[in-house]
Design a protein around this motif. Structure first.
Motif, PDB file in Angstrom:
ATOM      1  N   LEU A   6      22.535  -2.395  -5.097  1.00 13.50           N
ATOM      2  CA  LEU A   6      22.956  -3.600  -4.372  1.00 13.50           C
ATOM      3  C   LEU A   6      22.948  -4.830  -5.266  1.00 13.50           C
ATOM      4  O   LEU A   6      23.592  -5.829  -4.950  1.00 13.50           O
ATOM      5  N   ALA A   7      22.193  -4.807  -6.378  1.00  9.71           N
ATOM      6  CA  ALA A   7      22.209  -5.895  -7.374  1.00  9.71           C
ATOM      7  C   ALA A   7      21.977  -7.263  -6.745  1.00  9.71           C
ATOM      8  O   ALA A   7      22.687  -8.211  -7.006  1.00  9.71           O
ATOM      9  N   GLY A   8      20.966  -7.350  -5.887  1.00 12.65           N
ATOM     10  CA  GLY A   8      20.595  -8.644  -5.335  1.00 12.65           C
ATOM     11  C   GLY A   8      21.247  -8.962  -4.003  1.00 12.65           C
ATOM     12  O   GLY A   8      20.914  -9.979  -3.379  1.00 12.65           O
ATOM     13  N   GLN A   9      22.202  -8.131  -3.538  1.00 10.09           N
ATOM     14  CA  GLN A   9      22.869  -8.381  -2.263  1.00 10.09           C
ATOM     15  C   GLN A   9      22.212  -7.565  -1.151  1.00 10.09           C
ATOM     16  O   GLN A   9      21.560  -6.566  -1.391  1.00 10.09           O
ATOM     17  N   ASP A  10      22.385  -8.006   0.113  1.00 11.45           N
ATOM     18  CA  ASP A  10      21.967  -7.211   1.259  1.00 11.45           C
ATOM     19  C   ASP A  10      22.977  -6.082   1.460  1.00 11.45           C
ATOM     20  O   ASP A  10      24.155  -6.209   1.104  1.00 11.45           O
ATOM     21  N   GLY A  11      22.522  -4.997   2.048  1.00 14.67           N
ATOM     22  CA  GLY A  11      23.453  -3.916   2.289  1.00 14.67           C
ATOM     23  C   GLY A  11      22.817  -2.772   3.055  1.00 14.67           C
ATOM     24  O   GLY A  11      21.589  -2.690   3.186  1.00 14.67           O
ATOM     25  N   PRO A  12      23.644  -1.848   3.577  1.00 10.59           N
ATOM     26  CA  PRO A  12      23.127  -0.714   4.344  1.00 10.59           C
ATOM     27  C   PRO A  12      22.412   0.288   3.448  1.00 10.59           C
ATOM     28  O   PRO A  12      22.748   0.447   2.281  1.00 10.59           O
ATOM     29  N   VAL A  13      21.431   0.973   4.019  1.00  7.95           N
ATOM     30  CA  VAL A  13      20.682   2.011   3.310  1.00  7.95           C
ATOM     31  C   VAL A  13      20.600   3.230   4.224  1.00  7.95           C
ATOM     32  O   VAL A  13      20.214   3.102   5.399  1.00  7.95           O
ATOM     33  N   GLY A  39      19.827   1.546   8.963  1.00  7.26           N
ATOM     34  CA  GLY A  39      18.946   1.114   7.887  1.00  7.26           C
ATOM     35  C   GLY A  39      19.614   0.024   7.066  1.00  7.26           C
ATOM     36  O   GLY A  39      20.833   0.033   6.885  1.00  7.26           O
ATOM     37  N   ARG A  40      18.816  -0.876   6.582  1.00  2.00           N
ATOM     38  CA  ARG A  40      19.383  -1.987   5.801  1.00  2.00           C
ATOM     39  C   ARG A  40      18.349  -2.514   4.808  1.00  2.00           C
ATOM     40  O   ARG A  40      17.154  -2.592   5.107  1.00  2.00           O
ATOM     41  N   ALA A  41      18.832  -2.849   3.597  1.00  2.00           N
ATOM     42  CA  ALA A  41      18.002  -3.504   2.585  1.00  2.00           C
ATOM     43  C   ALA A  41      18.278  -4.997   2.663  1.00  2.00           C
ATOM     44  O   ALA A  41      19.429  -5.430   2.568  1.00  2.00           O
ATOM     45  N   MET A  42      17.221  -5.794   2.832  1.00  2.00           N
ATOM     46  CA  MET A  42      17.365  -7.234   3.017  1.00  2.00           C
ATOM     47  C   MET A  42      16.619  -7.952   1.906  1.00  2.00           C
ATOM     48  O   MET A  42      15.425  -7.720   1.688  1.00  2.00           O
ATOM     49  N   GLY A  43      17.344  -8.777   1.173  1.00  2.00           N
ATOM     50  CA  GLY A  43      16.761  -9.491   0.049  1.00  2.00           C
ATOM     51  C   GLY A  43      15.821 -10.595   0.485  1.00  2.00           C
ATOM     52  O   GLY A  43      16.078 -11.320   1.454  1.00  2.00           O
ATOM     53  N   LEU A  44      14.709 -10.717  -0.244  1.00  2.00           N
ATOM     54  CA  LEU A  44      13.739 -11.792  -0.029  1.00  2.00           C
ATOM     55  C   LEU A  44      14.053 -12.877  -1.053  1.00  2.00           C
ATOM     56  O   LEU A  44      13.665 -12.794  -2.210  1.00  2.00           O
ATOM     57  N   LEU A 101      14.544 -20.401  -3.579  1.00  2.00           N
ATOM     58  CA  LEU A 101      15.315 -21.277  -4.460  1.00  2.00           C
ATOM     59  C   LEU A 101      15.324 -20.749  -5.890  1.00  2.00           C
ATOM     60  O   LEU A 101      16.256 -21.005  -6.652  1.00  2.00           O
ATOM     61  N   GLU A 102      14.284 -20.009  -6.282  1.00  2.00           N
ATOM     62  CA  GLU A 102      14.179 -19.505  -7.649  1.00  2.00           C
ATOM     63  C   GLU A 102      14.984 -18.238  -7.856  1.00  2.00           C
ATOM     64  O   GLU A 102      15.116 -17.766  -8.974  1.00  2.00           O
ATOM     65  N   GLY A 103      15.523 -17.652  -6.752  1.00  2.00           N
ATOM     66  CA  GLY A 103      16.272 -16.410  -6.874  1.00  2.00           C
ATOM     67  C   GLY A 103      15.682 -15.321  -5.997  1.00  2.00           C
ATOM     68  O   GLY A 103      15.036 -15.594  -4.972  1.00  2.00           O
ATOM     69  N   LEU A 104      15.897 -14.055  -6.388  1.00  2.00           N
ATOM     70  CA  LEU A 104      15.469 -12.906  -5.592  1.00  2.00           C
ATOM     71  C   LEU A 104      13.998 -12.589  -5.864  1.00  2.00           C
ATOM     72  O   LEU A 104      13.611 -12.330  -6.991  1.00  2.00           O
ATOM     73  N   HIS A 105      13.162 -12.638  -4.797  1.00  2.00           N
ATOM     74  CA  HIS A 105      11.744 -12.294  -4.922  1.00  2.00           C
ATOM     75  C   HIS A 105      11.494 -10.805  -4.713  1.00  2.00           C
ATOM     76  O   HIS A 105      10.465 -10.284  -5.149  1.00  2.00           O
ATOM     77  N   GLY A 106      12.400 -10.121  -4.020  1.00  2.00           N
ATOM     78  CA  GLY A 106      12.181  -8.713  -3.736  1.00  2.00           C
ATOM     79  C   GLY A 106      13.086  -8.242  -2.605  1.00  2.00           C
ATOM     80  O   GLY A 106      14.093  -8.875  -2.264  1.00  2.00           O
ATOM     81  N   TYR A 107      12.732  -7.102  -2.000  1.00  2.00           N
ATOM     82  CA  TYR A 107      13.518  -6.512  -0.919  1.00  2.00           C
ATOM     83  C   TYR A 107      12.587  -5.940   0.160  1.00  2.00           C
ATOM     84  O   TYR A 107      11.468  -5.480  -0.131  1.00  2.00           O
ATOM     85  N   LEU A 108      13.056  -5.954   1.395  1.00  2.00           N
ATOM     86  CA  LEU A 108      12.495  -5.170   2.483  1.00  2.00           C
ATOM     87  C   LEU A 108      13.573  -4.178   2.930  1.00  2.00           C
ATOM     88  O   LEU A 108      14.721  -4.579   3.194  1.00  2.00           O
ATOM     89  N   VAL A 109      13.236  -2.896   2.965  1.00  2.00           N
ATOM     90  CA  VAL A 109      14.151  -1.881   3.469  1.00  2.00           C
ATOM     91  C   VAL A 109      13.674  -1.490   4.866  1.00  2.00           C
ATOM     92  O   VAL A 109      12.570  -0.963   5.038  1.00  2.00           O
ATOM     93  N   VAL A 110      14.506  -1.777   5.862  1.00  2.00           N
ATOM     94  CA  VAL A 110      14.122  -1.652   7.273  1.00  2.00           C
ATOM     95  C   VAL A 110      15.028  -0.615   7.931  1.00  2.00           C
ATOM     96  O   VAL A 110      16.243  -0.589   7.698  1.00  2.00           O
TER      97      VAL A 110
END
Length: 594
Positions: free
Chosen positions: A115-122, A130-135, A138-147
């Motif tokens: 996904l390279a930093g984008q949200d998307g289905p998993v 299922g979906r991966a949601m970026g955290l 302002l500094e950029g991407l802190h991580g992901y939650l896969v729900v």
């Protein structure tokens, strides 16, 4: 009542007993009450109350790991969700949470990185949604939650999930901001200590004005003399200190050495350790001891131009030595800046000459211009085109190509074009050695080099440039696409090279592949590409299936469909030859997929 429950849950978090019961708080049966019955709350109201309590716990968490743990453990506060996996960005990479499951962890991890930093289905087996949601902060991407969820969430549930993800990202941003404040405070303290040390050194220098005047007079005389330069500076520094003096460029290559003990050959620097050393020295106010050397940076307006050092094996350097080294670095910075400006002018003249040669506009003055930059156009030459898939053809890559060419003994002129770098070389290049040298410079082997046939006339350079491009294109579309290829080794592809009649080629391809191309276009299929891979793999079913990432039986089905649709017999020698040539023309000359 919601307020008192929230306070109770927050106190439990403060005592490290947990935050919310798994699946969300505020949903257990409560004891009967006397007095008026409270108004019943909707599930959305319950969820909002739970999220309010969870948000306080998130913002009070001490670190990123705890924040991610809380968010994953209480994802149910936002709806019928399960936290399949969590990731934190550490040093530019996504690090999985220890709470991640193991059964599907590898597949989920690959999908999240795709996904390279984008949200998307998993896709997770057994979980319809299922979906991966970026955290993000302002500094950029802190991580992901896969729900994941056992059913497609409603709009309200989606909104609550988005809110929970936003709260988690905000809590991560807050933790990072707190850490930066602490680091900034430590940096300020360090800078103040450096300032105090510098003031003490200045006081000491004032007391040594006689020595200072002597150093200044000697180095100023060196810089102003006709024989000035790096070697003159290191000779003067060696005379002043009695220690071997040396100059290295920013990358650790030796430029000058005065005094005994010069290593032969001079050792190459490890790029990572070199950068660490430069940053360590840059943080200090003056020369820094690095093993058996006293090192200072040669800088101009903050830019690091090189390194000046004294070899001090016995640790004999005193304050006089330190002062002389610092003053020499100041003198040398002006000299290196001047040399760099000269090199930039030379590179510009090279580029302009090569650009005119490639365009066929160099004119009668080409020979005089080449002599002015030290290149002999009267000799036979070759055109070399280099392209690296993961490197932009900018000045940095062009310089890497130039260094690689020099390393294998090539005399050449250089310019860069969109997507590739072009060399005009005065002898047949050692293509394999050039590829290996450039791979080392680029740090990756994902590159291709094309070399023209020998060129004996200046006005033929544009045609030979196209030959080099054709050699590069053929290599890039072959099975072994990384490496070097000469135009005069292309065989059949020389016939299909520059100057070929494209209408005839298109007619030939249409005759043999037209039905398959039309079928692919109508059905979004890949019959022509399948046939091309089949020929590339020499008719080997297993290799062809692997290269297409399909099953062997699927390949057999496709080949039968190709026979039915195209009307050609793959077992017939003539049909097979014409089909193979047609697929190569389609891919390389006409720009088909591949």
């Amino acid at each position: 009542m919601a307020c008192s429950r929230a306070h109770s849950l927050y106190r439990r978090h403060s005592g490290r007993e947990g935050v919310l019961p798994p699946g969300g708080a505020g949903r257990q049966p409560t004891a009967a009450r006397t007095g008026p019955r409270p108004t019943a709350r909707t599930p959305a109201a319950h969820a909002l109350s739970d999220l309010t309590v969870l948000s306080q716990a998130l913002f009070d968490a001490p670190d990123e790991g705890e924040i991610l743990r809380l968010a994953m453990e209480h994802i149910g506060a936002a709806g019928p969700y399960s936290a399949e996996a969590g990731y934190l960005t550490v040093g530019g990479d996504l690090v999985p949470s220890p709470r991640n499951g193991h059964r599907h962890a590898s597949a989920v991890g690959r999908r999240v990185r795709e996904l390279a930093g984008q949200d998307g289905p998993v896709a997770v087996p057994g979980r319809p949604w299922g979906r991966a949601m970026g955290l993000r902060g302002l500094e950029g991407l802190h991580g992901y939650l896969v729900v994941t969820s056992p059913s497609r969430p409603s709009e309200t549930e989606r909104s609550l999930l988005t809110t929970l993800v936003g709260l988690t990202a905000a809590a991560l941003s807050l933790v990072l901001a707190r850490r930066r404040r602490r680091e900034d405070a430590l940096e300020l303290r360090r800078l103040r200590e450096e300032r105090t040390a510098l003031q003490r050194k200045l006081i000491s220098v004032v007391a040594e004005q006689g020595y200072e005047r002597a150093v200044h007079a000697l180095l100023s005389g060196v810089a102003g003399s006709s024989g000035g330069g790096e070697e003159a500076v290191t000779r003067a520094l060696h005379r002043l200190t009695g220690l071997p003096a040396l100059v290295e460029d920013r990358f650790g290559r030796l430029r000058s050495w005065s005094g005994p003990g010069r290593p032969d050959p001079y050792p190459e620097s490890d790029p990572v350790r070199r950068d660490e050393m430069l940053h360590a020295v840059a943080r200090q106010a003056g020369p820094v001891r690095m093993e058996d050397r006293l090192v200072t940076l040669v800088r101009l307006q903050g830019e690091i131009l090189g390194v000046l050092a004294l070899v001090d094996v016995r640790d004999e350097a005193d304050e006089h030595t330190v002062f002389a080294l610092g003053h020499a670095a100041t003198s040398l910075s002006l000299e290196l800046a001047h040399l760099r400006d000269l090199a930039e002018v030379e590179r510009r003249l090279h580029r302009e000459l090569v650009d005119d040669l490639l365009a066929g506009t160099a004119g009668a003055g080409a020979y005089a211009r080449s002599e002015a930059v030290g290149y002999d156009l009267h000799r036979s030459h070759y055109i070399v085109v280099a392209r690296w898939s993961d490197r932009t053809a900018d000045d940095s890559f062009a310089q890497a190509v130039g260094r690689a060419a020099s390393a294998v003994g090539m005399r050449s002129l250089l310019t860069r074009r969109s997507g590739h770098v072009v060399l005009v070389a005065d002898a047949r290049p050692p293509a394999r050695a050039l590829y290996e040298a450039l791979a080392r410079e680029a740090g990756t082997r994902s590159g291709t080099i094309g070399v023209s046939a020998s060129c004996d006339a200046v006005d033929a350079i544009p045609r030979h440039y196209r030959e080099a491009q054709r050699a590069l294109d053929v290599r890039r579309h072959s099975r072994e696409r990384y490496g070097a290829t000469f135009f005069d080794e292309l065989g059949l592809y020389r016939i299909l090279g520059p100057g070929s009649d494209y209408r005839e080629l298109e007619t030939f391809v249409h005759e043999w592949l037209g039905r398959l191309i039309d079928y692919d276009s109508r059905h979004h299929a890949a019959m022509v590409e399948t046939l091309s891979r089949y020929f590339d793999c020499g008719g080997n079913y297993d290799e062809t299936a692997d290269s297409l990432a399909i099953h062997r039986s699927t390949l057999r089905y496709r080949l039968q469909r190709i026979r039915d649709i195209g009307g050609h017999d793959l077992a017939d020698v003539e049909d097979r030859l014409n089909l193979q040539v047609a697929t190569r023309v389609w891919k390389i000359v006409l720009g088909g997929p591949g």
